[in-house]
Structure formats: C-alpha cells, structure tokens
Design a protein around this motif. Structure first.
Motif, short mmCIF file in Angstrom:
data_model
loop_
_atom_site.label_atom_id
_atom_site.label_comp_id
_atom_site.label_asym_id
_atom_site.label_seq_id
_atom_site.Cartn_x
_atom_site.Cartn_y
_atom_site.Cartn_z
N PRO A 30 0.80 -1.23 0.00
CA PRO A 30 0.00 0.00 0.00
C PRO A 30 0.83 1.27 0.00
O PRO A 30 0.36 2.32 -0.44
N GLU A 31 2.07 1.16 0.45
CA GLU A 31 2.94 2.34 0.42
C GLU A 31 3.17 2.81 -1.00
O GLU A 31 3.30 4.01 -1.26
N LEU A 32 3.16 1.88 -1.95
CA LEU A 32 3.34 2.25 -3.35
C LEU A 32 2.16 3.08 -3.84
O LEU A 32 2.33 4.01 -4.63
N TYR A 33 0.96 2.76 -3.37
CA TYR A 33 -0.20 3.58 -3.76
C TYR A 33 -0.11 4.97 -3.12
O TYR A 33 -0.39 5.97 -3.77
N ARG A 34 0.30 5.02 -1.84
CA ARG A 34 0.45 6.32 -1.18
C ARG A 34 1.47 7.19 -1.90
O ARG A 34 1.26 8.40 -2.09
N GLY A 287 -3.49 9.35 3.40
CA GLY A 287 -2.31 8.49 3.40
C GLY A 287 -1.80 8.22 4.80
O GLY A 287 -1.37 7.10 5.11
N ILE A 288 -1.84 9.24 5.66
CA ILE A 288 -1.42 9.07 7.05
C ILE A 288 -2.32 8.06 7.74
O ILE A 288 -1.86 7.18 8.48
N LYS A 294 -2.16 0.55 9.23
CA LYS A 294 -1.57 -0.58 8.49
C LYS A 294 -2.60 -1.19 7.53
O LYS A 294 -2.71 -2.41 7.41
N ALA A 295 -3.34 -0.32 6.86
CA ALA A 295 -4.36 -0.77 5.91
C ALA A 295 -3.72 -1.49 4.74
O ALA A 295 -2.62 -1.11 4.29
N VAL A 301 -6.80 2.08 -1.19
CA VAL A 301 -7.39 2.66 -2.40
C VAL A 301 -8.83 3.10 -2.13
O VAL A 301 -9.25 4.19 -2.54
N ALA A 302 -9.59 2.27 -1.42
CA ALA A 302 -10.98 2.61 -1.12
C ALA A 302 -11.08 3.88 -0.29
O ALA A 302 -11.95 4.73 -0.53
#
Length: 442
Positions: A30-34, A287-288, A294-295, A301-302
């Motif tokens: 998920p860090e890549l999406y952030r 994002g925070i 830890k989503a 994304v949702a």
C-alpha cells in the motif's frame, strides 16, 4: 528418473511461487499507492491547479484505481457503478488472463492523472519507473501485459465518463461581474485576481443530487452602522484576533493556509510560492490514516477514493453557496472603514467569503476518513514540513477538520460563522457519502 523429474518439477514450482511472491510484495504494497497519490499531488502543486480543479484531478484518478480493485476482488469490494448513479459499468477483466490488479490500479490512476493534469505526460516518467519496478521484481511478461491492457481499458472508460461532468463547458462560461455594492465580494490585494471558478457549482457531483442539495443558512446581513449587529461583531472579532495572535494561532493559520499560489510582494518585486491546496492536504491525511492503521492495498485505495469523492462534492456545494451569497471578505471592509494598513495573517483568496471552503471540505473528508479508519484516531500531520511548517498532532480527523475551519478566522480571511456553518455542511456531505457509497463488503 521419474523421481528426479518429480523433484525438479517441484523445485520449479517453488521457484515460480517465490518469484510470484517477490513481485507481489512490491506491487501489492500500500505504500506504493500512497507514493503514487503523492506524485500526482506534487504535479498538481507544481502546475498551480486551483483547489476546486485539483479535487477533480484526484477524484477521477482514484476512482479509476478503485474500479480496477473492485473488478479484481468482487467478494470484498463493490464497483461504484450504480452507486454513483451516472457511472456506467466498468470493463470487466478477461477470466482467462492473469492480471495483477494492484499493479493495474496504479497504472490506471496514473493514466487518468496524466490526462486530467498538464503538461501532458506529467506522470510518464513515474509510470515507466512503476513498470520497471514490476519487471525487476519478477512479474511474468504475460501478467505484465495483461495488467497494462486492463488498466488502460478502465482508465479510458473513466476518462470518457469524466468528459460529461460539464467541466469543458464551464471553461467558456461567462466571467464573474464584480458588484461594488457594500457587502459584496470584490477582488483583494495583492493580486486583485478575478473571481475563481464562479461556475463550479454547475459541475456534475458524484453523490449529491445537485450542488444545492445541502443548503447553508443565510450569512448575517452586512451592517456596519449598528455596532451590535452580528456582522459588525463578527468583523471586529476577526480584526482583534488578527491583531493579537498567539504563536500557536499563527502556526494554525499557516499550517492550514494551503494556498496553492501565494503572491509575495516586496517593494517593487514580486514572486510566487506554492503549497498543496486543501484537497491535496487531505489526500496526504488519507495516506497518514492508511499508514497508521496498516491498511492493506485495497482498503487504502478505497479510503483515498471515498475521501476524494467527498472532497469533490464538498467543493461543488461550497462554490454554489459562495457565488450565491457573494459575501465580502473581512480584509475589504477593515481596510476601507477601519484601518487601511491592516492585513490578514494569510493571503485572502480570490472568491467570496461565505461559506468557508476549508471548513466544508475538511469536515466532509474527516467524516469519510473516520468511517474508514475509526473515530478518535490520533495522528500527527507532518505533510506541511516540506514547506517549513511544523507538524501538528490531532486527537481525531474530526478535530483536525474543526481546527482547519477555525484557522481561517485566525488567518483573517473568514468570519467565524462562515466556518461554523461550513463545518456543519461538510459533515452532512461526508455523512451522505458514507451512507450512499458502500465500497467494502463486510
């Protein structure tokens, strides 16, 4: 020999599984999406998109990413098609082709982000980096190709849908006509810029039935002759606060300033400084929240998507109210009738005062993020640190939204009632988004 072939086949299977796990550790992080959302945020900042248009940039890119995730995991995520009543059904993936939906969602986000920002191709280098990252992590060529193809199909469908939101038509709409009657908004120093996006209330919303669905109370009538009038007292409150700000109040005003384009004038010289706009600031907060809880990738994304929808609709509603009321800014009245040398802590933006945009959009986003990540979720927001502004810590997203609204009074650009009313409208919009949109299947 048969035993040797069996062991060899097993070893190859394990090796292939490890390679698959390796690339998924990269593309499903998920860090890549952030990081990807932040990349678009940086482009929006650098190219000086006004706050309302920035909200449009974020919402279509996030919806594109989300529709890919929903298609790849229909047991846990619902498509927004039908939930957003004018959104048609997305192209469905070919069941016979293996697709990395997380990777495809990143690419769809970037494809749309590229198309709704300028200059054209602003995210192209970053997209190349994403693709190389997937290849370096061992993504099989067929999975890579299938993922790219599917992301392109979803992105194109979102872009076709976006073209029907009346944005193009408002580019050629009539300009705002300044009315210099007392109590009406007029351009303010130092830019004396023309009114920003007076037709934004005509943009098609996502969840609201119309821009006027969430009404705001009428602002107090302009009255500078009666010192006991609500307007006069509200104006003097702004001036008195501005004349005696504490260090924390100054930091609060600066932290939530979010002026995408501030004109600094020193003598005969002038230069501009840029920061994230309010929508960009709340994208950072989303994002925070994702990082703090830890989503996983889909939840992240949702949350971004639902927050961006709330921000988009909140701006449409707020801009409708602003240009309906056309209320004068404190700076205009104070410098004309009380103190010609007075200046607000932060620069007055070029649009009517009532209601407070920060209050509306912050409250709307806070309701959605509370729904996504939980109430009383304490966090520290350091997203303004890159502009030299210290981080602030909040006990909850709602508390941050309350402060964001109040900060505009300390900043000298809003009367308190505009912030109180704005927060109420924003909460109603956020509640409506949470009620109407059910992204995750429990």
């Amino acid at each position: 020999m048969n035993r040797f072939l069996f062991l060899l086949a097993g070893a190859l299977f394990v090796f292939a599984s490890c390679k698959k796990a390796d690339y998924q550790k990269v593309t499903h992080n998920p860090e890549l999406y952030r990081v990807t959302v932040k990349k678009l945020n940086d482009i929006v900042l650098e190219n000086n998109f006004p706050p309302v248009i920035a909200s449009r940039n974020y919402v279509y890119a996030n919806i594109a990413a989300y529709e890919v995730i929903a298609a790849g995991d229909p047991k846990h995520y619902r498509s927004l098609a039908g939930q957003i009543k004018h959104l048609p059904k997305a192209p469905q993936p070919d069941k016979g082709k293996e697709i990395d939906f997380q990777f495809a969602s990143l690419l769809a986000f970037c494809y749309v982000g590229n198309a709704v920002t300028f200059p054209e191709g602003s995210m192209s280098i970053y997209v190349d980096e994403l693709k190389q990252k997937a290849k370096d992590a061992g993504m099989p060529s067929d999975v890579f190709d299938n993922s790219v193809a599917y992301s392109d199909s979803v992105a194109k469908y979102i872009l076709n849908w976006s073209k029907k939101d009346n944005y193009a038509q408002t580019r050629s709409a009539s300009k705002y006509t300044v009315n210099r009657k007392d109590g009406r908004w007029i351009p303010t120093p130092p830019m004396y810029a023309q009114a920003l996006e007076p037709h934004w209330g005509e943009i098609r919303p996502m969840v609201l039935d119309s821009a006027s669905q969430i009404p705001a109370p009428e602002p107090p009538p302009y009255n500078m002759t009666d010192k006991n009038s609500v307007f006069y007292k509200s104006l003097m409150e702004v001036k008195k606060l501005g004349d005696s700000l504490t260090a924390d109040q100054k930091n609060m005003a600066d932290f939530w300033d979010d002026n995408a384009f501030k004109l600094n004038v020193i003598g005969h010289a002038s230069f501009a400084t840029k920061k994230f706009g309010p929508a960009g600031h709340w994208m950072n907060i989303a994002g925070i929240g994702s990082q703090l809880t830890k989503a996983d990738f889909g939840t992240t994304v949702a949350a971004y998507t639902q927050a961006s929808i709330a921000l988009f609709d909140a701006f449409i509603n707020c801009w409708y109210v602003k240009y309906k009321s056309n209320s004068v800014r404190p700076e205009t009245v104070i410098t004309k009738l009380i103190d010609p040398e007075w200046r607000p802590r932060i620069q007055t933006p070029p649009f009517p005062e009532y209601i407070s945009g920060h209050a509306v959009i912050s409250a709307a986003a806070a309701e959605v993020l509370t729904h996504a990540f939980g109430d009383n979720r304490a966090y520290t927001d350091s997203s303004e640190s890159e502009f030299g502004i210290p981080a602030r810590t909040f006990p909850s997203f709602r508390a941050a939204a309350q402060e964001a609204g109040l900060s505009r009074v300390y900043g000298g650009i809003h009367y308190k009632n505009a912030c109180v009313a704005g927060n109420m409208s924003g909460r109603r919009i956020g509640d409506l988004v949470n009620e109407k949109l059910k992204l995750k299947i429990k």
